[in-house]
Design a protein around this motif. Structure first.
Motif, PDB file in Angstrom:
ATOM      1  N   SER A 105       0.114   2.914   0.563  1.00 13.18           N
ATOM      2  CA  SER A 105      -0.399   4.240   0.926  1.00 13.18           C
ATOM      3  C   SER A 105      -0.287   4.569   2.411  1.00 13.18           C
ATOM      4  N   SER A 106      -0.081   3.583   3.270  1.00 12.22           N
ATOM      5  CA  SER A 106       0.065   3.895   4.694  1.00 12.22           C
ATOM      6  C   SER A 106       1.527   3.967   5.118  1.00 12.22           C
ATOM      7  N   GLY A 107       2.433   3.714   4.210  1.00  9.88           N
ATOM      8  CA  GLY A 107       3.861   3.805   4.517  1.00  9.88           C
ATOM      9  C   GLY A 107       4.357   5.243   4.507  1.00  9.88           C
ATOM     10  N   TRP A 108       5.625   5.404   4.782  1.00  9.82           N
ATOM     11  CA  TRP A 108       6.232   6.731   4.881  1.00  9.82           C
ATOM     12  C   TRP A 108       6.107   7.495   3.566  1.00  9.82           C
ATOM     13  N   LEU A 109       6.502   6.891   2.474  1.00 13.61           N
ATOM     14  CA  LEU A 109       6.463   7.569   1.185  1.00 13.61           C
ATOM     15  C   LEU A 109       5.034   7.730   0.667  1.00 13.61           C
ATOM     16  N   GLY A 110       4.226   6.666   0.752  1.00 11.68           N
ATOM     17  CA  GLY A 110       2.855   6.734   0.261  1.00 11.68           C
ATOM     18  C   GLY A 110       2.007   7.747   0.996  1.00 11.68           C
ATOM     19  N   SER A 111       2.182   7.838   2.319  1.00 13.02           N
ATOM     20  CA  SER A 111       1.381   8.782   3.099  1.00 13.02           C
ATOM     21  C   SER A 111       1.774  10.234   2.827  1.00 13.02           C
ATOM     22  N   ALA A 112       2.969  10.461   2.317  1.00 10.77           N
ATOM     23  CA  ALA A 112       3.383  11.809   1.934  1.00 10.77           C
ATOM     24  C   ALA A 112       2.994  12.114   0.483  1.00 10.77           C
ATOM     25  N   LEU A 113       3.059  11.116  -0.375  1.00 11.80           N
ATOM     26  CA  LEU A 113       2.790  11.318  -1.789  1.00 11.80           C
ATOM     27  C   LEU A 113       1.298  11.473  -2.102  1.00 11.80           C
ATOM     28  N   ALA A 114       0.441  10.715  -1.424  1.00 15.17           N
ATOM     29  CA  ALA A 114      -1.002  10.747  -1.716  1.00 15.17           C
ATOM     30  C   ALA A 114      -1.599  12.153  -1.607  1.00 15.17           C
ATOM     31  N   PRO A 115      -1.396  12.882  -0.498  1.00 11.59           N
ATOM     32  CA  PRO A 115      -1.990  14.220  -0.430  1.00 11.59           C
ATOM     33  C   PRO A 115      -1.374  15.199  -1.437  1.00 11.59           C
ATOM     34  N   LEU A 116      -0.114  15.012  -1.750  1.00  9.78           N
ATOM     35  CA  LEU A 116       0.530  15.861  -2.750  1.00  9.78           C
ATOM     36  C   LEU A 116      -0.120  15.655  -4.118  1.00  9.78           C
ATOM     37  N   LEU A 117      -0.336  14.397  -4.489  1.00 12.84           N
ATOM     38  CA  LEU A 117      -0.970  14.094  -5.767  1.00 12.84           C
ATOM     39  C   LEU A 117      -2.406  14.607  -5.821  1.00 12.84           C
ATOM     40  N   ARG A 118      -3.149  14.445  -4.714  1.00 15.76           N
ATOM     41  CA  ARG A 118      -4.519  14.966  -4.662  1.00 15.76           C
ATOM     42  C   ARG A 118      -4.522  16.486  -4.805  1.00 15.76           C
ATOM     43  N   GLY A 119      -3.557  17.115  -4.171  1.00  8.35           N
ATOM     44  CA  GLY A 119      -3.444  18.575  -4.265  1.00  8.35           C
ATOM     45  C   GLY A 119      -3.174  19.051  -5.683  1.00  8.35           C
ATOM     46  N   LEU A 120      -2.592  18.193  -6.490  1.00  6.32           N
ATOM     47  CA  LEU A 120      -2.329  18.510  -7.896  1.00  6.32           C
ATOM     48  C   LEU A 120      -3.523  18.154  -8.791  1.00  6.32           C
ATOM     49  N   GLY A 121      -4.615  17.665  -8.166  1.00 11.13           N
ATOM     50  CA  GLY A 121      -5.839  17.394  -8.898  1.00 11.13           C
ATOM     51  C   GLY A 121      -6.039  15.962  -9.361  1.00 11.13           C
ATOM     52  N   HIS A 122      -5.187  15.039  -8.906  1.00 11.73           N
ATOM     53  CA  HIS A 122      -5.312  13.644  -9.316  1.00 11.73           C
ATOM     54  C   HIS A 122      -6.294  12.894  -8.410  1.00 11.73           C
ATOM     55  N   ASP A 123      -6.909  11.856  -8.957  1.00 12.74           N
ATOM     56  CA  ASP A 123      -7.809  10.974  -8.204  1.00 12.74           C
ATOM     57  C   ASP A 123      -6.962   9.804  -7.701  1.00 12.74           C
ATOM     58  N   VAL A 124      -6.635   9.809  -6.420  1.00 13.95           N
ATOM     59  CA  VAL A 124      -5.734   8.811  -5.839  1.00 13.95           C
ATOM     60  C   VAL A 124      -6.531   7.784  -5.048  1.00 13.95           C
ATOM     61  N   THR A 125      -6.309   6.502  -5.351  1.00 10.13           N
ATOM     62  CA  THR A 125      -6.878   5.406  -4.578  1.00 10.13           C
ATOM     63  C   THR A 125      -5.729   4.718  -3.860  1.00 10.13           C
ATOM     64  N   GLY A 126      -5.696   4.843  -2.533  1.00 15.52           N
ATOM     65  CA  GLY A 126      -4.658   4.210  -1.732  1.00 15.52           C
ATOM     66  C   GLY A 126      -5.034   2.784  -1.381  1.00 15.52           C
ATOM     67  N   LEU A 127      -4.084   1.858  -1.568  1.00 18.19           N
ATOM     68  CA  LEU A 127      -4.295   0.447  -1.249  1.00 18.19           C
ATOM     69  C   LEU A 127      -3.139  -0.027  -0.386  1.00 18.19           C
ATOM     70  N   ASP A 128      -3.451  -0.597   0.767  1.00 20.27           N
ATOM     71  CA  ASP A 128      -2.421  -1.050   1.699  1.00 20.27           C
ATOM     72  C   ASP A 128      -3.034  -2.051   2.673  1.00 20.27           C
ATOM     73  N   PRO A 129      -2.249  -3.032   3.161  1.00 20.01           N
ATOM     74  CA  PRO A 129      -2.778  -3.959   4.169  1.00 20.01           C
ATOM     75  C   PRO A 129      -3.047  -3.289   5.522  1.00 20.01           C
ATOM     76  N   VAL A 130      -2.462  -2.104   5.734  1.00 21.19           N
ATOM     77  CA  VAL A 130      -2.599  -1.388   7.002  1.00 21.19           C
ATOM     78  C   VAL A 130      -3.482  -0.153   6.785  1.00 21.19           C
ATOM     79  N   LEU A 131      -4.516  -0.006   7.586  1.00 20.49           N
ATOM     80  CA  LEU A 131      -5.412   1.136   7.486  1.00 20.49           C
ATOM     81  C   LEU A 131      -4.688   2.424   7.871  1.00 20.49           C
ATOM     82  N   SER A 132      -4.915   3.475   7.103  1.00 18.42           N
ATOM     83  CA  SER A 132      -4.374   4.798   7.428  1.00 18.42           C
ATOM     84  C   SER A 132      -5.291   5.847   6.812  1.00 18.42           C
TER      85      SER A 132
END
Length: 85
Positions: free
Chosen positions: A8-35
């Motif tokens: 979720s803190s990578g290039w693709l994950g950080s772009a995809l998470a807000p898009l999915l939330r905007g579509l109404g999904h409950d997204v839980t981001g998991l990554d070794p790096v805080l973002s």
């Protein structure tokens, strides 16, 4: 849907998470790096972390739903990768 998003803190994950939330999904981001998109800091390979932090946290949000289901997420979006260094 409930989506567990690794990387979720990578290039693709950080772009995809807000898009999915905007579509109404409950997204839980998991990554070794805080973002901003990472709710749980750690690795998907850490079984204890996934059971303790992801599964239990999801159950606490909606106990009735989880009494009827066997999984803590409907979808796993595995975007985690090694950086090559």
């Amino acid at each position: 849907m409930r989506i567990l998003l690794t990387g979720s803190s990578g290039w693709l994950g950080s772009a995809l998470a807000p898009l999915l939330r905007g579509l109404g999904h409950d997204v839980t981001g998991l990554d070794p790096v805080l973002s901003a998109e990472t709710r749980i800091v750690g690795s998907i390979a850490d079984r204890d972390l996934v059971i303790d932090r992801v599964y239990d946290a999801s159950r606490a949000r909606d106990r009735l739903d989880f009494a009827c289901r066997t999984s803590f997420a409907d979808v796993l979006a595995a975007l985690a990768a090694e950086d090559g260094s």
